[in-house]
Design an enzyme around this catalytic site. Structure first.
Site, PDB file in Angstrom:
ATOM      1  N   SER A 181       0.821  -1.200   0.000  1.00 44.51           N
ATOM      2  CA  SER A 181       0.000   0.000   0.000  1.00 44.51           C
ATOM      3  C   SER A 181       0.866   1.266   0.000  1.00 44.51           C
ATOM      4  O   SER A 181       1.713   1.403  -0.874  1.00 44.51           O
ATOM      5  CB  SER A 181      -0.929  -0.078   1.216  1.00 44.51           C
ATOM      6  OG  SER A 181      -1.924   0.868   1.112  1.00 44.51           O
ATOM      7  N   ASP A 351      -9.518  -5.044  -5.411  1.00 46.13           N
ATOM      8  CA  ASP A 351      -8.946  -3.993  -4.561  1.00 46.13           C
ATOM      9  C   ASP A 351      -9.534  -2.633  -4.926  1.00 46.13           C
ATOM     10  O   ASP A 351      -9.320  -2.132  -6.034  1.00 46.13           O
ATOM     11  CB  ASP A 351      -7.418  -3.986  -4.747  1.00 46.13           C
ATOM     12  CG  ASP A 351      -6.691  -3.234  -3.650  1.00 46.13           C
ATOM     13  OD1 ASP A 351      -7.283  -2.303  -3.078  1.00 46.13           O
ATOM     14  OD2 ASP A 351      -5.527  -3.589  -3.381  1.00 46.13           O
ATOM     15  N   HIS A 384      -7.478  -5.253  -0.881  1.00 36.15           N
ATOM     16  CA  HIS A 384      -6.321  -4.594  -0.277  1.00 36.15           C
ATOM     17  C   HIS A 384      -5.645  -5.359   0.867  1.00 36.15           C
ATOM     18  O   HIS A 384      -4.424  -5.440   0.931  1.00 36.15           O
ATOM     19  CB  HIS A 384      -6.767  -3.227   0.223  1.00 36.15           C
ATOM     20  CG  HIS A 384      -5.695  -2.205   0.198  1.00 36.15           C
ATOM     21  ND1 HIS A 384      -5.114  -1.749  -0.969  1.00 36.15           N
ATOM     22  CD2 HIS A 384      -5.070  -1.546   1.195  1.00 36.15           C
ATOM     23  CE1 HIS A 384      -4.205  -0.858  -0.685  1.00 36.15           C
ATOM     24  NE2 HIS A 384      -4.151  -0.712   0.622  1.00 36.15           N
TER      25      HIS A 384
END
Ligand SMILES: *[C@@H]1O[C@H](CO)[C@@H](O)[C@H](O)[C@H]1NC(C)=O
Ligand SMILES: *[C@@H]1O[C@H](CO)[C@@H](O)[C@H](O)[C@H]1NC(C)=O
Length: 408
Positions: A181, A351, A384
């Site tokens: 991320s 995601d 995610h």
């Protein structure tokens, strides 16, 4: 408010909704914590999440050029304790609103840090400024607004070099980098500037964040479009603490916005994670989310609104000139990442934060990259959190990732 904001909010709110008994966890007011050096009073990450499984773990402290005192954990050996041989160092960089526990949420057979240690790597875990175990500073404390005056630009300019140089200094070797991320954006922005290039062997980017203009998370989009982080900023709140009242109130506002469905927060923020174990969600809730600066959240919101990868925008020409010598913030040029630098990317079809369309825009920048120096992996059902928490990530993502490292 973006990817992680999302990630965290979602996870922790949805769990708050799902497990009412945990609500007290989130209502504790952690606004005013004492500044302290790592390891913290509770023994730190080594004691909490690594030693319990019988692995060796060392606590380290790194001071950045701008004065932040960060904790790092090192896992020098695997469970068998065998040393010897060439153990290439790997630096793990978590995302925003998280800390190094990101890599230690599942069992040793399922969590990347343990798997790397058992597979012959020398594992180093970074913890960003402002998180629980990295709250020290040479001249300010977390109660000062100066402490929180940074965005991810400073993580690129100061933290990335400090941690990379530290690991290199301790091991005498070039390192592999793994980001999740926001940790991927820190790595990519650094590479685009040639920052520490000579100390790195390769980089692996899980749930990569570069462009954010297409973020499909309705909650993240709504928060960014409505300047919600800015509202908090103007209230004089420099620390963005997801566990404290101002941020919780902000979430309530977002959830009341027409069109935003907070019923399944996890899914509407991160996308629908396919493969989480409720045990690791509990570990997650016991340790996360972590604070970041409000300025960092604003910077991410600017990227969602603008669709560019630029430095923090003071949203005032004179202020920008004062900071950058030009009226608009300088851009990070992703096409400047050297074509022969080994990159491994893994992204997910579900995601909502590292949106596949945004990843595609980033990949367009890598068109001239050497074919044998770029591995791109797509997991259709991953969202995610799956990249660091999925029970099958070891086979699906980590095995190919380590195979890639071994070729570099
Ligand atoms: C979920 O976590 C628990 C506790 O670590 C473990 O016993 C169980 O095997 C895990 N389930 C899966 C599918 O990995
Ligand atoms: C970005 O970098 C590439 C390669 O170094 C260069 O050709 C291009 O002109 C740069 N773009 C900008 C906007 O500076």
């Amino acid at each position: 408010m973006t990817n992680i904001l999302a990630f965290i909010f979602v996870v922790f709110l949805s769990c708050e909704l799902a497990f009412g008994s945990r609500a007290k966890l989130f209502s504790s007011d952690s606004q005013h914590r004492k500044s302290s050096l790592a390891p913290a009073a509770d023994g730190g990450i080594c004691e909490l999440r690594v030693a319990i499984y019988g692995y060796a773990c060392e606590e380290h402290t790194v001071t950045t050029q701008d004065g932040y005192i960060l904790s790092m954990q090192r896992m020098p050996t695997g469970r068998s304790g065998q040393t010897g041989g060439d153990r290439p160092p790997v630096l793990l960089q978590h995302g925003v609103l998280m800390d190094g526990i990101t890599w230690l949420l599942n069992s040793p057979e399922e969590s990347l840090a343990f798997i790397l240690a058992d597979s012959g790597f020398d594992v180093w875990i970074a913890n960003t400024r402002g998180t629980k175990y990295s709250q020290g500073h040479t001249s300010s404390s977390t109660d000062d607004s100066a402490y929180w005056d940074w965005s991810w630009d400073e993580l690129v300019a100061y933290e990335f070099p400090a941690t990379v140089q530290y690991v290199n200094g301790q091991t005498g070797q070039k390192l592999h980098y793994i980001g999740h991320s926001l940790g991927t954006l820190i790595g990519l922005a650094s590479l685009s500037q040639g920052n520490q290039l000579d100390l790195l062997r390769s980089a692996a980017l899980l749930s990569p964040i570069a462009y954010l203009g297409q973020v499909s998370s309705v909650l993240a989009q709504t928060a960014a479009k409505n300047f919600l982080a800015e509202d908090i900023y103007w209230l004089g709140i420099d620390e963005f603490d997801p566990k404290a009242r101002p941020v919780k109130n902000l979430l309530k506002v977002i959830c009341k916005t027409p069109g935003v469905d907070c019923y399944d927060l996890m899914a509407s923020f991160t996308g629908k994670n396919c493969c989480l174990n409720s045990s690791s969600v509990d570990v997650f809730l016991d340790n996360e989310p972590q604070s970041t600066s409000t300025k960092n959240m604003i910077h991410l919101a600017q990227m969602i609104r603008g669709g560019t990868i630029a430095m923090y925008d003071y949203e005032d020409e004179e202020d920008n000139i004062k900071h950058y010598g030009q009226p608009t913030p300088p851009v990070y040029n992703m096409t400047s990442i050297p074509n022969d630098f080994p990159l491994f990317l893994s992204y997910g079809g579900a995601d909502a934060l590292s949106d596949p369309q945004d990843v595609q825009i980033f990949l367009d920048n890598l068109k001239a990259h050497d074919g044998d120096k770029l591995v791109v992996q797509y997991q259709d059902d991953y969202a995610h959190a799956d990249f660091v928490m999925a029970v099958n990530a070891n086979q699906v993502v980590y095995d190919p990732l380590m195979a890639f490292f071994k070729l570099q």
